[in-house]
Write a protein that holds these residues in place. Sequence first.
Motif, mmCIF file in Angstrom:
data_model
loop_
_atom_site.group_PDB
_atom_site.id
_atom_site.type_symbol
_atom_site.label_atom_id
_atom_site.label_comp_id
_atom_site.label_asym_id
_atom_site.label_seq_id
_atom_site.Cartn_x
_atom_site.Cartn_y
_atom_site.Cartn_z
ATOM 1 N N THR A 187 1.710 36.152 14.361
ATOM 2 C CA THR A 187 1.155 36.493 13.059
ATOM 3 C C THR A 187 0.815 37.983 13.005
ATOM 4 O O THR A 187 1.065 38.649 11.984
ATOM 5 C CB THR A 187 -0.105 35.665 12.765
ATOM 6 O OG1 THR A 187 0.227 34.277 12.811
ATOM 7 C CG2 THR A 187 -0.665 36.003 11.391
ATOM 8 N N ALA A 188 0.261 38.516 14.073
ATOM 9 C CA ALA A 188 -0.063 39.944 14.104
ATOM 10 C C ALA A 188 1.189 40.792 13.941
ATOM 11 O O ALA A 188 1.187 41.793 13.198
ATOM 12 C CB ALA A 188 -0.780 40.291 15.409
ATOM 13 N N ALA A 189 2.268 40.406 14.608
ATOM 14 C CA ALA A 189 3.514 41.165 14.498
ATOM 15 C C ALA A 189 4.080 41.091 13.088
ATOM 16 O O ALA A 189 4.584 42.097 12.543
ATOM 17 C CB ALA A 189 4.529 40.631 15.508
ATOM 18 N N ARG A 190 4.000 39.921 12.500
ATOM 19 C CA ARG A 190 4.511 39.767 11.143
ATOM 20 C C ARG A 190 3.663 40.567 10.158
ATOM 21 O O ARG A 190 4.200 41.201 9.227
ATOM 22 C CB ARG A 190 4.505 38.285 10.756
ATOM 23 C CG ARG A 190 5.008 37.979 9.367
ATOM 24 C CD ARG A 190 6.438 38.402 9.167
ATOM 25 N NE ARG A 190 6.885 38.103 7.798
ATOM 26 C CZ ARG A 190 7.920 38.682 7.204
ATOM 27 N NH1 ARG A 190 8.636 39.598 7.864
ATOM 28 N NH2 ARG A 190 8.258 38.362 5.974
ATOM 29 N N LEU A 241 -12.038 26.289 9.692
ATOM 30 C CA LEU A 241 -11.864 27.715 9.953
ATOM 31 C C LEU A 241 -11.324 27.960 11.362
ATOM 32 O O LEU A 241 -10.530 28.883 11.574
ATOM 33 C CB LEU A 241 -13.181 28.459 9.771
ATOM 34 C CG LEU A 241 -13.458 29.070 8.398
ATOM 35 C CD1 LEU A 241 -14.750 29.874 8.426
ATOM 36 C CD2 LEU A 241 -12.306 29.948 7.944
ATOM 37 N N SER A 242 -11.737 27.151 12.302
ATOM 38 C CA SER A 242 -11.226 27.301 13.666
ATOM 39 C C SER A 242 -9.711 27.109 13.689
ATOM 40 O O SER A 242 -8.979 27.875 14.340
ATOM 41 C CB SER A 242 -11.896 26.292 14.609
ATOM 42 O OG SER A 242 -13.275 26.566 14.746
ATOM 43 N N ALA A 243 -9.237 26.088 12.976
ATOM 44 C CA ALA A 243 -7.790 25.829 12.934
ATOM 45 C C ALA A 243 -7.052 26.987 12.268
ATOM 46 O O ALA A 243 -5.991 27.423 12.734
ATOM 47 C CB ALA A 243 -7.523 24.522 12.195
ATOM 48 N N ALA A 244 -7.603 27.495 11.157
ATOM 49 C CA ALA A 244 -6.957 28.598 10.451
ATOM 50 C C ALA A 244 -6.955 29.867 11.301
ATOM 51 O O ALA A 244 -5.951 30.595 11.361
ATOM 52 C CB ALA A 244 -7.660 28.843 9.125
ATOM 53 N N LEU A 245 -8.070 30.140 11.963
ATOM 54 C CA LEU A 245 -8.143 31.335 12.808
ATOM 55 C C LEU A 245 -7.201 31.237 13.999
ATOM 56 O O LEU A 245 -6.596 32.234 14.413
ATOM 57 C CB LEU A 245 -9.574 31.543 13.289
ATOM 58 C CG LEU A 245 -10.512 32.264 12.339
ATOM 59 C CD1 LEU A 245 -11.951 32.192 12.841
ATOM 60 C CD2 LEU A 245 -10.083 33.723 12.176
ATOM 61 N N GLU A 246 -7.077 30.066 14.554
ATOM 62 C CA GLU A 246 -6.177 29.897 15.692
ATOM 63 C C GLU A 246 -4.753 30.298 15.318
ATOM 64 O O GLU A 246 -4.035 30.919 16.110
ATOM 65 C CB GLU A 246 -6.216 28.443 16.167
ATOM 66 C CG GLU A 246 -5.449 28.209 17.457
ATOM 67 C CD GLU A 246 -5.660 26.798 18.006
ATOM 68 O OE1 GLU A 246 -4.945 26.447 18.964
ATOM 69 O OE2 GLU A 246 -6.526 26.071 17.488
ATOM 70 N N SER A 247 -4.359 29.974 14.070
ATOM 71 C CA SER A 247 -3.040 30.359 13.589
ATOM 72 C C SER A 247 -2.957 31.862 13.307
ATOM 73 O O SER A 247 -1.986 32.525 13.665
ATOM 74 C CB SER A 247 -2.709 29.569 12.316
ATOM 75 O OG SER A 247 -1.539 30.052 11.704
ATOM 76 N N ALA A 248 -4.007 32.402 12.667
ATOM 77 C CA ALA A 248 -3.977 33.809 12.258
ATOM 78 C C ALA A 248 -4.052 34.767 13.437
ATOM 79 O O ALA A 248 -3.560 35.899 13.362
ATOM 80 C CB ALA A 248 -5.125 34.091 11.286
ATOM 81 N N LEU A 249 -4.664 34.346 14.535
ATOM 82 C CA LEU A 249 -4.884 35.236 15.662
ATOM 83 C C LEU A 249 -3.769 35.197 16.706
ATOM 84 O O LEU A 249 -3.913 35.756 17.791
ATOM 85 C CB LEU A 249 -6.229 34.902 16.326
ATOM 86 C CG LEU A 249 -7.467 35.265 15.501
ATOM 87 C CD1 LEU A 249 -8.727 34.670 16.121
ATOM 88 C CD2 LEU A 249 -7.597 36.780 15.355
#
Length: 405
Positions: free
Chosen positions: A377-380, A365-373
């Motif tokens: 990603t926010a701009a997209r 989850l840490s790896a996935a969150l690092e990508s999502a945050l």
Amino acid sequence: MRVLLSAYDSRGGVEPLVGLAVRLRERGAEVRVCAPPDEEFAKRLAVVGVDMVPTGKSVRALVTGKTPPSPGGVPRRAAELVAAFHENVTAAGEGCDVLLATGLVPAVAGVRSAAETLGIPYVYASYQPVSLPSPHHPPMPRPGRPLPPEVTDNRVLWDRDARDAQEVFGEAINTHRASIGLPPLDNVRDHVFTDRPWLATDPVLAPWQQPADLDVVQTGAWVLPDERPLPAELVAFLDAGTAPVYVGFGSIPLRDPQDAARAAVEAIRAQGRRAVLSRGWADLALIDEQDDCFVVGEVNHQALFRRAAAVVHHGGAGTTTTATWAGAPQVVVPQGADQPYFAGRVAELGIGAAHDGPTPTLASLSAALESALTSETAARATAVAGTFRTDGAAVAAGLLLDMCR
């Protein structure tokens, strides 16, 4: 004009009918909904003033019971569903001009039999493209019928799926049809889907690919702006610090919700973020008494997701649609059914991350969150939200009423 809508599904399958019912009423139609007898469904429909006819057994009790549903019990449950939906829809649909059904095949088969009994038009709708036959994707496995890994031709797999559906549900459906004087079916799947099913998904998030054998009508997702205020305590938590990460698994009963909650909270804290946990049917709970976490029950997801730094969820059609519409970056932890598809779409669109497998850990989850945050990603996510079609329920309402004229 009178319309009856029907679903045997979890909250994510009933909620779109709320939006459709409201748009139908705005056009002067009378609307009723046949849905499972779960209290939360009745309350949600009551908020918008739509009558609900409780039909079948509680979905929540079935899903979260001490004895999980097994493939061996499918024929019995199928027989109960087809009979219940035929009986209730036939009674509630007296004087109706059209029936629309979504949800599990036996329940939908009961609705189509009711349409035949009443002599009125019938529409099948899906909330995800992967449940509809297409050469572009494989079917989802039927209960107790895993897909053969050595077969890679999607058309072959869909032919097998039709046979599987017949073997799993055919006897129950045909026995009921014989009892009400209707002829037997040799392909129950195609009978309930029809050759012109509707697809209630956003065309960017979940497009229908051509060419395909079915004449699919993609209406757009059936969403309704939710004006309910967030609870005062939640608003106070949101206002007290930076945007939190939401974690919820909707109607999915996790194998070990305590471990999932701990992994999620620790991974969120590792990113320097606060957390909002949704209890859901997994009954997620706080792991300690620190003030950087807050737990919620039934709340307005549209409003909450707009205030979230990211949304960690199971990838159900309803939650994925709401998070995409809200412009929230996502981490999808798929548990089964259509959820791997939506996880893949979130990753492909660049609006979040697809977790590898159904069991979240601190590391994964840490790896996935690092990508999502990330800011990218926010701009997209914001950009894709700007393309989201909000008129799907209105489009579907217009098509239904056109069938009544």
